[in-house]
Design a protein around this motif. Structure first.
Motif, PDB file in Angstrom:
ATOM      1  N   GLN A   1     -11.479   9.547   0.159  1.00 47.04           N
ATOM      2  CA  GLN A   1     -11.156   9.075   0.009  1.00 47.04           C
ATOM      3  C   GLN A   1     -10.076   7.954   0.918  1.00 47.04           C
ATOM      4  O   GLN A   1     -10.162   7.158   1.444  1.00 47.04           O
TER       5      GLN A   1
ATOM      6  N   SER B   1      -8.906   3.350   7.974  1.00 49.18           N
ATOM      7  CA  SER B   1      -9.707   1.568   8.037  1.00 49.18           C
ATOM      8  C   SER B   1      -8.750   1.128   8.518  1.00 49.18           C
ATOM      9  O   SER B   1      -9.121  -0.239   9.118  1.00 49.18           O
ATOM     10  N   THR B   2      -8.019   1.313   6.983  1.00 51.73           N
ATOM     11  CA  THR B   2      -6.807   0.032   7.655  1.00 51.73           C
ATOM     12  C   THR B   2      -6.267   0.339   8.272  1.00 51.73           C
ATOM     13  O   THR B   2      -5.404  -0.928   9.111  1.00 51.73           O
TER      14      THR B   2
ATOM     15  N   ARG C   1       0.884  -1.029  -0.016  1.00 53.60           N
ATOM     16  CA  ARG C   1       0.265  -0.019  -0.442  1.00 53.60           C
ATOM     17  C   ARG C   1       0.638   1.381  -0.022  1.00 53.60           C
ATOM     18  O   ARG C   1       0.324   1.955  -0.303  1.00 53.60           O
TER      19      ARG C   1
ATOM     20  N   ARG D   1      -9.583   4.944   3.747  1.00 52.13           N
ATOM     21  CA  ARG D   1      -9.292   4.338   3.436  1.00 52.13           C
ATOM     22  C   ARG D   1      -8.303   4.256   4.464  1.00 52.13           C
ATOM     23  O   ARG D   1      -8.029   3.395   5.201  1.00 52.13           O
TER      24      ARG D   1
ATOM     25  N   ARG E   1      -9.269  -2.434  -5.851  1.00 53.47           N
ATOM     26  CA  ARG E   1      -8.339  -1.463  -4.933  1.00 53.47           C
ATOM     27  C   ARG E   1      -9.256  -0.868  -3.454  1.00 53.47           C
ATOM     28  O   ARG E   1      -9.083  -0.112  -2.887  1.00 53.47           O
ATOM     29  N   ASN E   2      -9.286   0.434  -4.652  1.00 51.79           N
ATOM     30  CA  ASN E   2     -10.063   1.444  -3.884  1.00 51.79           C
ATOM     31  C   ASN E   2     -11.191   0.646  -3.501  1.00 51.79           C
ATOM     32  O   ASN E   2     -11.869   1.802  -2.367  1.00 51.79           O
ATOM     33  N   GLN E   3     -11.801   0.459  -3.737  1.00 50.91           N
ATOM     34  CA  GLN E   3     -13.702  -0.005  -3.374  1.00 50.91           C
ATOM     35  C   GLN E   3     -13.104  -0.904  -1.976  1.00 50.91           C
ATOM     36  O   GLN E   3     -13.854  -0.764  -1.226  1.00 50.91           O
TER      37      GLN E   3
ATOM     38  N   CYS F   1     -10.387  -1.340  -0.166  1.00 47.64           N
ATOM     39  CA  CYS F   1     -10.053  -0.497   0.701  1.00 47.64           C
ATOM     40  C   CYS F   1     -10.965  -0.241   1.662  1.00 47.64           C
ATOM     41  O   CYS F   1     -11.226   0.292   2.507  1.00 47.64           O
ATOM     42  N   ALA F   2     -11.754   0.510   0.523  1.00 48.06           N
ATOM     43  CA  ALA F   2     -12.964   1.950   1.827  1.00 48.06           C
ATOM     44  C   ALA F   2     -14.174   0.600   1.812  1.00 48.06           C
ATOM     45  O   ALA F   2     -15.126   1.165   2.880  1.00 48.06           O
ATOM     46  N   ASN F   3     -14.106  -0.581   1.333  1.00 42.92           N
ATOM     47  CA  ASN F   3     -15.060  -1.937   2.638  1.00 42.92           C
ATOM     48  C   ASN F   3     -16.057  -1.755   1.840  1.00 42.92           C
ATOM     49  O   ASN F   3     -17.529  -1.519   2.759  1.00 42.92           O
TER      50      ASN F   3
END
Length: 637
Positions: free
Chosen positions: A480, A487-488, A59, A484, A91-93, A95-97
């Motif tokens: 965004q 959240s991670t 990342r 991300r 990955r963008n979606q 990582c945004a869960n």
């Protein structure tokens, strides 16, 4: 040969086929190809470790690409600089869960519910809070301290200025109650017990005192400086004691330090005074005595500056009466000075983060050797982790000083973006340079100090991104990225809590880790307001892990108790009461039959739930998080 068998994958290939990169049929004792070639066929019985990629590092590399793309635009006018990140859409979606069929980020922000908008506004607001406690003291808390949210802080009315006494129901091996006052032998045993607690739980993390000095503290006929350090160590160690006698000795030791420290500052200021003041700052923070904690921290920083600790003393920079003089410091003295400096710097950063204030030892005023340069060629893992903590908090301070300043809101969007890019770049660079012994893996030795280091790293990621969530109303890519990243990082803290439970009890975590767990819990609770089921479910499961950890830690630390109350108030304000564990999701009220309410249990420290349902609750949380686990979250390896 059957086509299915020819295409089947064997579990273990022979060494000859593996070396020549050809397909092996796995036949024993020799495979078909080796028989045909008349080659020696051997199988390796040892299990091979597959190469694992550090998702956090990957990342970071992707973010580095975004930074390079952004650097291409820096030659343009300031207003033209944009904040973008060139990462794969999937990955963008992820990582945004959000699910694959979820709406785009722009649609998410446009359809943002009121509860989510309130949560984002509360988390990203740079609010400084002044409260009046029940004893009349004023308490000033900054936004990084996590207690500036616009909710009712009922704990200030009930606990302000009161000394904290942990419940005696905690399991411990301290001196027995009936031996109190029985003679000098029992007092001597109690002091030795408190020093052992300090050596086991406090000093490995904070590195206040070196090993040789710790050995001296167990002796008698100490000089004035060692007596001051020993008395402060007894007061700090008492916070980890579970019996009334040890706590009483700790209170007496703290009172003695209060009386001794001013005399030492006036008559014989020394490095020992700095060490004692730093230890007392740690104790007062653990007791949530913010006023005294900051006073000790301020005195410690002032004494360190007075003694010239922030600058490495050499023959070139020592001046007496405007004339250079030859000054030769003994190696032991130099080692003690550097240890005192970095332990006080680390303590200053902790106090600053917990209370949301400015550092007393600014990073611009420190020019000294690293801590690890003084401990020899074979530092212990605790010493190595402490050195990494100092480096991490030094980086954290540099960027928090700008992001959480009063001038931050007046900066342009491009300037804010550059600050965040620089902060992320420095943190990822630190991550890549971590010593191999500090990484968490199956084959690595895991100590609590190493886990604390990783928790601090992820907590720093959360805090530097918080103010940028305000960009959600502008439907920007910065929002965004922040969602991300936060959240991670919060999910990583949850995994580290699970790892920590395997090596040590949660209630012995230091007070500053309570702050990190609360930071992650607030992030998960904010994500729980999302309308996307994937993000909401995973966030609730991970929030409950943080809540459970705080519930265990509140047995010892007032900050964890206050954190639980804060999270309950935020859950009400953000309309996500369902995120709370079932037994905590109801309003506290007195039972008409005379039973103790849950709120009163939390206040008194009586925790029957912990004794009867701990295994059941833990299993429930494990199952829930396993159900909603997000594979894209980075794992520490």
């Amino acid at each position: 040969m059957d086509s299915n068998s020819s295409n089947s994958r064997v579990s273990v290939a022979c060494e000859t086929c593996r070396r020549r990169k050809r397909k092996c049929d796995g036949m024993r004792p020799a495979c078909s190809l080796c028989i045909a070639k008349r080659a020696a066929c051997q199988y390796n019985a040892e299990k091979r470790n597959r190469r694992r990629f550090d998702a956090d590092y990957v990342r970071g590399l992707e973010d580095q690409i975004a930074m390079l793309n952004d650097a291409l635009h820096r030659s343009q006018p300031v207003d033209a600089v944009s904040f973008t990140e060139d990462v794969p859409p999937e990955r963008n979606q992820a990582c945004a869960n959000v699910d694959d069929d979820a709406a785009s980020p722009a649609a998410v922000t446009s359809a943002m519910p009121d509860s989510m908008a309130t949560a984002i506004e509360d988390v990203s607001a740079l609010i400084w809070r002044m409260s009046i406690e029940s004893n009349g003291e004023e308490a000033f808390i900054g936004p990084s301290g996590n207690f500036c949210f616009p909710v009712a802080h009922r704990e200030d009315m009930g606990m302000g200025g009161q000394k904290h006494t942990p419940p005696t129901s905690l399991t411990g091996s301290g001196p027995k109650e009936d031996s109190f006052g029985s003679g000098r032998t029992d007092i001597r045993d109690t002091k030795s017990y408190l020093l052992d607690l300090f050596t086991q739980y406090v000093n490995p993390i904070q590195q206040f005192i070196d090993t040789e000095t710790l050995k001296k503290l167990h002796g008698s006929h100490l000089n004035a400086d060692l007596t001051l350090i020993k008395t402060a160590a007894l007061a700090a160690g008492a916070l980890h004691a579970d019996d009334a006698k040890s706590r009483a000795v700790g209170e007496e030791a703290a009172a003695v330090v209060d009386a001794m420290v001013m005399q030492h500052c006036r008559e014989s200021p020394s490095v020992s005074t700095v060490q004692a003041l730093s230890i007392m700052c740690w104790r007062e923070l653990g007791m949530e005595e913010h006023n005294m904690a900051w006073m000790y921290n301020s005195m410690c920083a002032s004494m360190a500056l007075h003694l010239g600790l922030p600058v490495s003393m050499t023959q070139e920079n020592v001046v007496f009466n405007s004339e250079p003089v030859n000054v030769h410091q003994e190696p032991d003295t130099h080692h003690i000075r550097l240890r005192a400096l970095w332990s006080s710097v680390f303590m200053d950063r902790i106090a600053t983060s917990l209370l949301g204030r400015n550092c007393m030892l600014p990073w611009r005023r420190i020019k000294a050797q690293s801590f690890i340069s003084t401990v020899g060629s074979a530092p212990s893992l605790d010493e190595l982790a402490f050195d990494h903590q100092c480096r991490l908090w030094f980086i954290h301070d540099q960027h928090m000083d700008r992001i959480y300043s009063f001038e931050f809101t007046s900066l342009s969007s491009a300037e804010k973006s550059r600050i965040l890019l620089d902060a992320r770049e420095k943190l990822y660079a630190f991550r890549r340079q971590i010593d191999a012994r500090m990484r968490l893996g199956r084959s690595q030795v895991v100590l609590p100090s190493i886990i604390y280091l990783h928790i601090s790293y992820h907590m720093s990621h959360i805090l530097i991104h918080r103010p940028y969530l305000k960009e959600a109303t502008q439907q920007s890519s910065m929002y965004q990225l922040c969602v991300r990243a936060m959240s991670t990082a919060a999910a990583s803290i949850v995994r580290l809590l699970r790892e920590y439970r395997k090596v040590a009890p949660l209630d012995h975590m230091p007070p500053f880790v309570v702050h990190s767990v609360l930071t992650a819990a607030v992030t998960h609770l904010c994500n729980a307001t999302s309308t996307h089921q994937g993000l909401r479910s995973a966030s609730i499961a991970q929030f409950r892990v943080c809540f459970q950890a705080l519930w265990v830690m509140q047995q010892r630390w007032i900050k964890a108790r206050r954190a639980i109350r804060l999270l309950r108030e935020l859950a009400r304000r953000w309309q996500v009461m369902a995120a709370l564990p079932l037994q905590h999701g109801f309003p506290a009220c007195s039972d008409p039959r005379g039973e103790v309410s849950e709120e009163e249990q939390l206040e008194s420290g009586w925790l029957p739930m912990e004794e009867t349902h701990e295994e059941e609750d833990t299993a429930l949380l494990d199952t829930a998080e396993d159900k909603f686990r997000l594979d894209n979250f980075p794992k520490i390896t």
